[in-house]
Design an enzyme around this catalytic site. Structure first.
Site: not given
Ligand code: NOJ
Length: 554
Positions: A100, A200, A254, A327-328
């Protein structure tokens, strides 16, 4: 249309959120020893790569997405030496490793930020330090996580920008020295043997010059000035040409609020391509508006429309990243499937997205159908986003048990409970005290039980991944959707070199009448996957709850 074949299109990726994956040393926190112990399990599952959510040293304000040192491994997880062993052992098993890369921001404990407090230091310009304006903050931006996007430093009499939490300080990517640091980080990990990066919030890295005020929003005011900002393609292209092109590696970025048309400017295969794949969020909005926290009833048509548009727009010269969980977000069975039909809906959801055209990503625990956690008190929560939302929702009177109930449905913490390995204490995740509560349903839902049950969700995932690997049509075939107006059935076909695959998925526990689309004779087709026993082949049938069937036609 001739599609360029390559390894990253053919692989299936497993995401490890390390803190909750497997604890090897008994301190209650998942770690790399735990990962080593599970590599054979992952190989057997049939995945080809692991994406590690951040493993770097971090004060954990956002559980690793606040990095304090980009070139080391957190003590919580092990050492750099141990990480090298993981890479080696994974590679021996034919499993690639994806790191990541979090370069929109660093932790406020990163040495660059500490040094940046000196106005004369070159590090000052690594971040967005700004004077206030007329006794106010430099602009009206709000963080997407935590209040205003500016934090005041009285010694400096300046504010720093943080689009996420206060402890996640935005890097100034316009500074060439920062971009050189990013390249050096990339080379460090690639030289060590990793095979690529998940990047990210990569579309946030270029902020509009002058940092103008944004249109007021409850959270995230200003985001129009840094989402797909003016220099994002230029910077990513620099990373590609200076670093990535020199390695056999791949990237997945992302990209919140991404549309297919804009995505093509990043990922379409051409000299201008700057990323290989993109995680967009459009299908994630099938049960919410903009954020998981503004919940709406699940709308299958909305989900199908998002998937189908991306399938159509990318086919040929761009490639999709397919995912349901990470994970989000809360667990998919609780969002789009059914607890009552846990097994059936878990399998159906897997079929629905893994057989589309793209590289599938599977989040830890998804392969056994892990579910949301029954949160019952505020002290069970650990995430900065939940705490911020507690404040936001309090403003409209949602507090106490009402808030806990809401968070139990909407919070990403649902995805962060320890992986349920067996039915021993703490689900076999740790011999110590788990850092986060284990879901009590581990007595029924766990890896060991599912390994022993030929009809389990886990064994279905294995079969599905094997089918995809052995049938190029599932990887490279084109995509046509049928019955887009149905609010209960998701039906699509893939076709490739004279073969066709028909995927039928019911999102309902009620019976639905299905008729084979014109031109498909299912009486002669091979039924290659299903979550029920199908006694006979016919062109019309009534679906069972959350039924899925996949037919291969010559
Ligand atoms: C996206 C990540 O997937 C998330 O878990 C994170 O809190 C935010 N970006 C900030 O880095």
């Amino acid at each position: 249309m001739e599609i360029k074949k390559t390894w990253y299109k053919e692989m299936a990726v497993y995401q490890i959120w390390p803190r909750s994956f497997c604890d090897g040393n008994g301190d209650g926190i998942g770690d790399l020893e735990g990962v080593l112990a599970k590599l054979d399990y992952l190989k057997d599952l049939g995945i080809d790569a692991i994406w590690f959510s951040p493993l770097y040293p971090s004060p954990n304000a956002d559980y690793g997405y606040d990095i304090a040192d980009y070139k080391d491994i957190s003590k919580d997880y092990g050492t750099l030496e141990l990480f090298k062993k993981v890479v080696e052992e994974a590679h021996c098993r034919g499993i690639r490793i994806i790191m990541d890369l979090v370069i929109n921001h660093t932790s406020d404990e990163h040495e660059w930020f500490v040094k940046s407090h000196d106005k004369d230091s070159p590090y000052h310009d690594y971040y967005f330090w700004r004077k206030g304006k007329n006794g106010k903050k430099p602009n009206n931006w709000k963080s997407v996580f935590e209040g205003d996007a500016w934090e005041y430093d009285p010694q400096l009499d300046e504010y720093y920008l943080h689009v996420f939490a206060k402890k996640q300080v935005d890097l100034n990517m316009d500074n060439p020295a920062v971009r050189e640091e990013v390249k050096s980080i990339m080379r460090f990990w690639l030289d060590l043997g990793v095979d690529g990066f998940r990047e990210d919030v990569i579309t946030y890295i270029s902020k509009r010059e002058g940092l103008p005020n944004g249109a007021p929003l409850p959270v995230g005011t200003g985001l129009e000035h840094y989402t797909n900002g003016p220099h994002v393609h230029e910077y990513l292209s620099e990373f590609r040409h200076d670093v990535l092109d020199h390695y056999d590696c791949f990237t997945v970025g992302e990209a919140p609020m991404m549309t297919p048309k804009l995505a093509r400017t990043f990922i379409a295969e051409s000299d201008d391509q700057v990323l290989n794949l993109m995680f967009h969020f459009q299908h994630q909005e099938a049960d919410c508006l903009m954020t998981d926290w503004i919940h709406t009833p699940f709308n299958l048509r909305k989900m199908k429309k998002a998937f189908s548009t991306w399938q159509k727009e990318m086919y040929g010269d761009a490639w999709n990243a397919l995912y349901l969980e990470n994970h989000d977000h809360p667990r998919a069975i609780d969002r789009f499937g059914s607890r009552k039909y846990h097994k059936q809906s878990g399998k159906m959801l897997a079929t629905m997205y893994i057989l589309q055209c793209g590289t599938p990503f599977i989040y830890q625990g998804q392969e056994i159908g892990m579910t949301n956690f029954p949160f019952s008190s505020m002290d069970q929560f650990k995430d900065v986003v939940t705490f911020n939302n507690a404040k936001v929702f309090a403003k409209i009177g949602i507090t106490g048990d009402r808030f806990i109930k809401l968070a139990g449905k909407c919070s990403r913490e649902n995805a962060r409970t320890p992986v349920q390995w067996d039915d021993s204490a703490n689900a076999g995740f740790t011999t110590g005290t788990p850092w986060f509560p284990v879901n009590e349903n581990y007595h029924e839902i766990n890896v060991a039980a599912e390994q022993a049950d030929p009809d389990s969700i886990l064994n279905y995932y294995k079969k599905l991944l094997r089918f995809r690997k052995e049938n190029e049509i599932a990887i490279y075939g084109d995509y046509t959707e049928y019955y887009p107006e149905s609010s209960k059935l998701y039906v699509y076909a893939r076709s490739y070199e004279g073969k066709r695959l028909l995927v039928v998925c019911s999102f309902s526990e009620k019976p639905v009448r299905f008729t084979a689309p014109e031109g498909f004779d299912l009486t002669n087709a091979e039924l290659v996957m299903s979550n029920y026993d199908v006694p006979y082949r016919s062109n019309v049938f009534i679906t069972k709850p959350y039924e899925t069937r996949v037919y291969l036609l010559g």
